[in-house]
Motif scaffolding. Structure first.
Motif, PDB file in Angstrom:
ATOM      1  N   UNK A  64       0.829  -1.205   0.000  1.00 59.22           N
ATOM      2  CA  UNK A  64       0.000   0.000   0.000  1.00 59.22           C
ATOM      3  C   UNK A  64       0.866   1.259   0.000  1.00 59.22           C
ATOM      4  N   UNK A  65       2.000   1.210   0.703  1.00 61.71           N
ATOM      5  CA  UNK A  65       2.931   2.348   0.682  1.00 61.71           C
ATOM      6  C   UNK A  65       3.454   2.586  -0.730  1.00 61.71           C
ATOM      7  N   UNK A  66       3.832   1.504  -1.407  1.00 59.54           N
ATOM      8  CA  UNK A  66       4.292   1.636  -2.791  1.00 59.54           C
ATOM      9  C   UNK A  66       3.189   2.196  -3.682  1.00 59.54           C
ATOM     10  N   UNK A  67       1.968   1.746  -3.451  1.00 62.79           N
ATOM     11  CA  UNK A  67       0.844   2.228  -4.252  1.00 62.79           C
ATOM     12  C   UNK A  67       0.618   3.716  -4.034  1.00 62.79           C
ATOM     13  N   UNK A  68       0.752   4.187  -2.791  1.00 60.60           N
ATOM     14  CA  UNK A  68       0.600   5.607  -2.495  1.00 60.60           C
ATOM     15  C   UNK A  68       1.654   6.426  -3.233  1.00 60.60           C
ATOM     16  N   UNK A  69       2.899   5.964  -3.177  1.00 58.17           N
ATOM     17  CA  UNK A  69       3.973   6.670  -3.861  1.00 58.17           C
ATOM     18  C   UNK A  69       3.747   6.679  -5.362  1.00 58.17           C
ATOM     19  N   UNK A  70       3.336   5.554  -5.905  1.00 58.15           N
ATOM     20  CA  UNK A  70       3.119   5.436  -7.354  1.00 58.15           C
ATOM     21  C   UNK A  70       1.974   6.339  -7.814  1.00 58.15           C
ATOM     22  N   UNK A  71       0.869   6.321  -7.087  1.00 54.82           N
ATOM     23  CA  UNK A  71      -0.285   7.129  -7.483  1.00 54.82           C
ATOM     24  C   UNK A  71       0.005   8.622  -7.374  1.00 54.82           C
ATOM     25  N   UNK A  72       0.918   8.997  -6.459  1.00 54.14           N
ATOM     26  CA  UNK A  72       1.296  10.410  -6.340  1.00 54.14           C
ATOM     27  C   UNK A  72       2.147  10.854  -7.521  1.00 54.14           C
ATOM     28  N   UNK A  73       3.022   9.958  -7.974  1.00 48.26           N
ATOM     29  CA  UNK A  73       3.908  10.294  -9.093  1.00 48.26           C
ATOM     30  C   UNK A  73       3.232  10.093 -10.439  1.00 48.26           C
ATOM     31  N   UNK A  74       2.371   9.073 -10.522  1.00 41.86           N
ATOM     32  CA  UNK A  74       1.707   8.747 -11.794  1.00 41.86           C
ATOM     33  C   UNK A  74       0.200   8.598 -11.551  1.00 41.86           C
TER      34      UNK A  74
END
Length: 419
Positions: free
Chosen positions: A135-145
């Motif tokens: 979920x942390x990775x998903x948060x970072x990814x959705x913020x960047x892309x």
């Protein structure tokens, strides 16, 4: 089902042919290493739920429950370390919770009860760590892309692949440097979150604060019990004997120093996160204070760099947490699969270790992908499991070992004076 070995056949020499002891629970550590392991096992991202726990209790009861749980668990862990020290001085050094319980309480069934609860808790935390990291990775990814197409299960697969690689670290003791970094990471994201909350609370954009409890009596009672279970789960670990097993003998007195190091970190992180988060958001505090700082609607309530760093620190610490709580499973597997007459890194032992640990991590990753709601129930499940291991058994073990009189000053008599 046969009873496990009784105390008279628990000599230290038994460890010579015990691959779980020789390879996974190596006794080479110093007291500060035990402190690192304990801190990683207790001080994790779950502390960010403390403002939510205060929401169900209010300021006064929140402080009382948090402080009481801290004192009780510290006392319980100290008593268990004394029992372990007593057994070691008697020539019966126990490196596993299940063997300690079976020996001291004289009940073969305690061996299986403890191993069942430990396995359930540790596997649950392993699944939860992988899920939260994804979920942390998903948060970072959705913020960047924002228009990205990757799904949560794909990030879980990435985290699982990293965990498979890290799981090949052969022993609990080999995690000491990782867990030192974990301690620093917990301080780091606590500082960032607390600073973000204080900055928001003092700004003109501060949210309206309301500290009232549930209006109905039934809702208030339910919220209070939920909050207490969350706090109990946050302080639990359930693997103190395995952590003490990593200490180089004689281990007497070393665990107390490790506990003091761990609870010094707990004091700073738990109280600062609870106070700052509840102060700013009051009864609108969510199950994770980062969710309040990153609302679904509208802009973030803290600088994106601060939130991004906090998420990265949480992500990195979750790898350490997953590794710590997998050690009991590795020890069980290696005790049966490894050959002590061969070297730790011999092909005979390396291949089974690679296969079994990979399968274990793959199972945890698969369950995390299949049960994306697992994190919501993990705290309650953890509380149910931690209560017998961390609140009840230490008191029973101490009473059975030292047999304190009714007039002696001890907090354990309420548990089992009839014994």
């Amino acid at each position: 089902m046969a009873d496990p070995p009784r105390s008279e056949i628990f000599p230290s020499s038994r460890l010579d042919n015990d691959a779980g002891a020789l390879f996974v629970l190596q006794s080479k550590g110093e007291w500060w290493h035990a402190g690192f392991h304990l801190t990683t096992a207790i001080v994790g991202p779950t502390m960010l739920t403390l403002p939510y726990a205060f929401r169900g209790l209010g300021w006064w009861l929140g402080f009382v429950c948090l402080t009481t749980m801290g004192l009780v668990t510290f006392y319980a862990y100290y008593l268990m370390s004394k029992v372990l020290d007593h057994c070691e001085k008697s020539g019966r050094r126990h490196i596993r919770f299940r063997e300690l319980a079976a020996d001291v309480l004289g009940s073969g069934w305690m061996f299986y009860v403890v191993i069942f609860i430990q396995t359930a808790i540790n596997t649950g935390i392993g699944i939860g760590a992988i899920l939260l990291a994804g979920q942390c990775l998903e948060i970072m990814y959705s913020s960047l892309f924002p228009q990205g197409t990757l799904k949560l299960y794909e990030f879980i697969a990435m985290v699982t692949a990293v965990m498979v690689v890290l799981s090949q670290l052969p022993s609990f003791h080999s995690l000491r440097h990782i867990n030192c970094v974990s301690l620093l990471l917990s301080l780091g994201y606590t500082f960032l979150v607390v600073a973000a909350c204080i900055n928001l609370g003092l700004s003109k954009h501060a949210p309206k604060r309301e500290y009232s409890l549930e209006p109905s009596d039934s809702g208030r009672v339910f919220s209070a019990f939920t909050s207490i279970s969350i706090i109990a789960a946050i302080f639990g670990n359930g693997i103190l004997p395995e952590i003490q097993a990593t200490l180089a003998p004689p281990a007497t007195g070393k665990m107390l120093k490790g506990l003091l190091l761990c609870y010094s970190v707990i004091f700073f992180t738990f109280y600062s996160a609870a106070i700052s988060g509840y102060w700013v958001f009051g009864n609108s505090s969510s199950s994770n204070i980062l969710k309040n700082l990153m609302p679904d609607q509208g802009p973030t309530l803290a600088p994106i760099v601060v939130i991004g760093l906090a998420v990265i620190f949480v992500l990195l610490q979750l790898f350490a947490i997953g590794l710590v709580y997998s050690q009991v499973a590795y020890e069980i597997m290696e005790k049966k699969s490894a050959d002590t007459t061969k070297g730790m890194f011999s092909r005979r032992n390396l291949v089974p270790r690679l296969i079994l640990r990979t399968l274990y991590m793959a199972f945890c990753g698969f369950m995390a992908a299949m049960l994306p709601f697992f994190g919501d129930i993990n705290a309650v499940v953890g509380a149910i499991g931690f209560i017998p291991l961390d609140f009840v058994l230490p008191m029973l073990l101490y009473n059975m070992t030292y047999k304190p009189t009714k007039k002696s000053f001890t907090l354990v008599h309420w548990v089992n004076l009839p014994l």
